[in-house]
Every structure is written in C-alpha cells, then in structure tokens.
Design an enzyme around this catalytic site. Structure first.
Site, mmCIF file in Angstrom:
data_model
loop_
_atom_site.group_PDB
_atom_site.id
_atom_site.type_symbol
_atom_site.label_atom_id
_atom_site.label_comp_id
_atom_site.label_asym_id
_atom_site.label_seq_id
_atom_site.Cartn_x
_atom_site.Cartn_y
_atom_site.Cartn_z
ATOM 1 N N ASP A 209 0.844 -1.207 0.000
ATOM 2 C CA ASP A 209 0.000 0.000 0.000
ATOM 3 C C ASP A 209 0.872 1.247 0.000
ATOM 4 O OD1 ASP A 209 0.798 -0.573 2.681
ATOM 5 O OD2 ASP A 209 -0.760 0.745 3.452
ATOM 6 N N GLU B 73 0.194 -1.142 5.753
ATOM 7 C CA GLU B 73 1.260 -0.583 6.608
ATOM 8 C C GLU B 73 1.049 0.895 6.854
ATOM 9 O OE1 GLU B 73 4.977 1.448 7.700
ATOM 10 O OE2 GLU B 73 3.785 1.725 5.900
ATOM 11 N N GLU B 74 0.572 1.608 5.832
ATOM 12 C CA GLU B 74 0.463 3.067 5.945
ATOM 13 C C GLU B 74 -0.663 3.501 6.883
ATOM 14 O OE1 GLU B 74 2.675 4.920 5.106
ATOM 15 O OE2 GLU B 74 3.725 4.157 3.357
#
Ligand SMILES: CC/C=C\C/C=C\C/C=C\C/C=C\C/C=C\C/C=C\CCC(=O)N[C@@H](Cc1ccccc1)C(=O)O
Ligand SMILES: [Zn+2]
Ligand SMILES: [Zn+2]
Length: 454
Positions: free
Chosen positions: A100, A164-165
C-alpha cells in the site's frame, strides 16, 4: 557458519541480461500504476489491492509455480510466501515489504504520481521508495534466482502487508498471528526503514549504510477544550480555540528533552568516526568529552533532531461551527514520535507538565512503545548477514552502522517471532529523495533499483 552461508549464496552470478534489466524496470512501473492507496484504518482501495495480487501472478510466474514455494493470501489482500529451504535444521528468516501507499494528489508532481513514468534515468511515482521498490525487488530477485535453478538451504518467508500506511492491523498483524499459531520462530526479520545515507551529514562526503536496529514509538494525543457556546458579540476573555491554541503553542515551543546521552546514537557516531577527517573524527571518538556540543548540533536539522529526542508534531486542529458562535469545543491532535529511551507514560506526563492548564482534557488515541534494540554484535546472525551482503553488493560503501528508525514500520508486529528486527532498504537516499517519501516527486533511479535486485 555465517561466512560459509554467505559464500554459498554468492555463487549464483548476479549479472542481468539486457532483457532482464528492461523487464525488471517495466515491472516496477506497472506496479506503480496500480493505485493501492490506504486512506484511513480500514479504508483502502480494495480494487487496486486485488489487481495488485493478480499483477504479481502475471509478472512473477516462476515464483507462483515453484513447488517449494507456498503462497497464501492473508487478511484478504496481504501475501505470505513460504520458501522451503533444503536444510530444515536452519531457522528461517523473513523479508517484509508493503504494497500500500499513502495518497498522492497530482498537485506539485512533475509527472502524475501513478504514471510510473521514466525521466532522466528515474522512475517517478508514489511507492517508488516507499515501498513498492522492495515488494518488486524481493519477488523479482527470487524470480530470477529460480530461473537460475536456485534452491535455498535456509527457508525464508516473504510477507507483503497491504495496510502498513494505516497501522498494519489487517495485514502484518494477521500474518504474524498466523505464523505464531503455527509455532514459527524466525532468526531475523528485514524490513524497510533505513537506507544508504548519502549527504545527510554535511561534513561527510562518503555515503554510509545505516541498518536500523530499533524504531521510535508513537503517541497520538488528542487535546480538547470545552467552553460554553454563546453570541460572539459579547465574547468571554478566552474561547476554547484560544485556550487550545495557547496549549498547542506551548508544546511546540518546548521541545521534549534531548536524549542524546541515553541512546544508540553515541554508538552510531563512534562507529562513523573513522569516516571523518580531523577534527570531527577526534570529537566523535571522544563523546565522553564533546557530547554536549554534538547533542546541540544534532538539534539544528529536522532529521538529526528526530534522532535525539521525542518529537512533537501538531497534525490536526478542529474547532468552530459558525462565524458568530462562540465555539463549544476545540480539538487538536499531537503526534509524538517517542525516543527509545522514553515510554508512552513519560511522554504523556511531560506533555501535561508543559501545557499546565487543567481546562485541557487529554485522550490517548493510539500509543506504541519504542521497539527494543535488536542485537548488532559480532554474533548477531541477522545483522552480520545484512552487513556482509551490503559489503558484497556495494563494495564502495566503507561502513555499515546501526541506527534508529524515526518512523514506524510493519516490523513492529513481528516481535513475537524474533528479537532480531532490522530495517534496511538497499537504496542510496539523499535528503532530496527523503522529501519525496510521503511528499511530491517520489522517485527511484533505474540504476539504484537494479542494484536492489542483486
Ligand atoms: C548519525 C546520523 C546523522 C544524520 C542522519 C542520518 C540518517 C537519518 C535517519 C533517518 C532518516 C531516513 C529514513 C527513515 C525514515 C522514513 C522512511 C522509512 C519508512 C517509512 C515508514 C512509514 O511511513 N511509516 C508510517 C507508519 C504509520 C502509519 C500510520 C500510523 C502510524 C504509523 C509512519 O511512521 O508514519
Ligand atoms: Zn513504508
Ligand atoms: Zn510510508
């Protein structure tokens, strides 16, 4: 053992044919063109994430049809690959990356952020450094090795998270839980987080590789002030907005304590000392004497400042409902990045002691303690393998040093599987490149990307 393992792995030549070089860069461009944006926790571009899964099958066919590689989709869009090595007595390791990216409005970009266009030897686009370069390089390297009949001795996992973001709760956290339920322990983990630093220290002309062995924590603290609403023609002396603005300003004006003396940074600088000429080498070799000056100098620049203290960033401020109404409530969110020598509770207390206003209420939205320091001594398998690999792929790099990652990575979800967590992206990074991460004109040089595939 470590040297022997490294020599064996080096036997496969890492030269690429012209066709392979073209394929690898075109594959990265294709990956950039899929807008796998994470907006908020639980809010992703699911169409793009699904398309990315199909894209990986298309560009890495050998990976997906190899009998000793198991592929699983976890949390709907994350991917776990288990590569079975020939020697089950060796503990596996793990490579991490995330598919992502943060949003990228077109404004300010030289080329559209999801175009993957190549210009003057660079591929531009959101994710070229953070972190589709790693996703694609890991799988590309594996694809090319498999074509060269590679069978690893040591098993390894590749875990590609899809959120992850926005915290990693649906991706990395689920992969980690799945492996833990299977009783898996790994020798070490390698994730994004540091680079080959080029031009970050003005008096140091030579680049150096920094492997982050720890990671700062974080605290999202929401501050709220309530006041009685009313007609703005007869205002009180202070409104909720004024009270909160003053509190926020005090936080900004009062940096958290400088922790230079209690962290890893002294070791980093001592190891770097030999790279400098006189007098900096003498200063870094005698930090017992010179640390007060050095710690002050580190505060001057935003990046080195982030290495010496818990940082304070006011990132959100909301208040007011109409031009002529006294605002009933004002809210601000402060994002602290916690130095590894401090804890969440210590930072909350420090913040309250700076604000000293009991009209301000505090709400902890999210808190993560700093990560423990992973071993980096001569016997630390993961650190030494990474160091040797950097030295062999980048012979011009004269030094590899341990450091602290100032941001957070998916690796924090894997502390249940190992004590060896290392963050390193094998890419040259200049301060200008750094500004592209989460910023505009994020780009990677074609040459650097090719090196990452070796
Ligand atoms: C001796 C040293 C002197 C000078 C400086 C040398 C080196 C500089 C050190 C570090 C700077 C370089 C790179 C590291 C920084 C960031 C990039 C890597 C990873 C980014 C990961 C990321 O963005 N994570 C998010 C995760 C997150 C998402 C949502 C909510 C919370 C966290 C983040 O941290 O915001
Ligand atoms: Zn990242
Ligand atoms: Zn990021």
């Amino acid at each position: 053992l470590r040297d022997a393992e490294h020599r064996r792995a080096s036997r496969i030549p890492s030269q690429f044919s012209q066709e392979e070089s073209v394929t690898m860069k075109e594959s990265l461009k294709g990956a950039i063109q899929i807008p796998t944006v994470s907006f908020n926790p639980g809010e992703f571009n699911t169409t793009a994430l699904a398309e990315f899964g199909e894209y990986m099958h298309r560009v890495f066919p050998t990976v997906f049809r190899t009998s000793f590689i198991r592929h699983e989709v976890v949390g709907e869009y994350s991917h776990l690959f288990t590569v079975q090595g020939s020697d089950p007595s060796l503990q596996p390791y793990m490579l991490l990356a995330h598919i992502d990216v943060v949003p990228a409005p077109d404004q300010g970009w030289e080329v559209p952020p999801f175009s993957g266009l190549e210009r003057d030897g660079f591929i531009y686009g959101r994710g070229t450094l953070d972190n589709k370069n790693s996703v694609m390089a890991i799988l590309q390297a594996l694809e090319l090795l498999l074509i060269r009949n590679y069978i690893p001795r040591r098993s390894f996992f590749i875990a590609l998270g899809h959120d992850e973001e926005v915290s990693g709760a649906h991706g990395a956290q689920k992969i980690s839980a799945l492996l833990q339920a299977r009783g898996v322990q790994v020798a070490f983990v390698v994730d994004e987080g540091s680079f080959i630093m080029d031009g970050f220290i003005p008096s140091l002309k030579k680049p150096f590789a920094m492997v982050s062995v720890s990671e700062k924590g974080s605290l999202d603290l929401m501050m709220e002030v309530n006041s009685t609403p009313g007609h703005s023609s007869a205002p009180p002396k202070e409104t909720s907005i004024g009270i909160l603005a003053a509190a926020v300003s005090r936080l900004e004006q009062t940096p958290m304590p400088n922790m230079f003396g209690s962290g890893l940074l002294k070791i980093t600088l001592q190891q770097l000392a030999k790279e400098f000429s006189f007098p900096v080498n003498v200063i870094f070799n005698n930090l017992w004497l010179f640390w007060p000056i050095v710690s002050r100098l580190m505060e001057r620049d935003n990046i080195s400042n982030a290495l010496v203290r818990t940082t304070t960033a006011v990132t959100m401020f909301n208040a007011g409902i109409k031009v002529n109404v006294i605002p009933p409530v004002a809210r601000a969110t402060v994002n602290f990045r916690i130095h590894p020598a401090q804890t969440v509770q210590e930072v909350i207390k420090l913040a309250k002691d700076i604000v000293v206003d009991d009209r301000v209420q505090y709400h902890v939205l999210e808190a993560v303690e700093p990560l423990p320091v992973s071993p980096f001594d001569d016997r630390a398998l993961g650190y030494q393998l990474i160091r040797q690999t950097i030295e062999s792929v980048f012979p011009e790099i004269s030094i590899v040093v341990p450091g602290t990652c100032i941001a957070q990575t998916d690796s924090r979800h894997y502390t249940n599987l190992t004590t060896g967590i290392y963050r390193f992206n094998p890419i040259y990074l200049t301060p200008q490149d750094f500004s592209g991460i989460h910023g505009i004109n994020e780009r990677i040089s074609v040459q650097a990307y090719e090196m990452q595939n070796r």
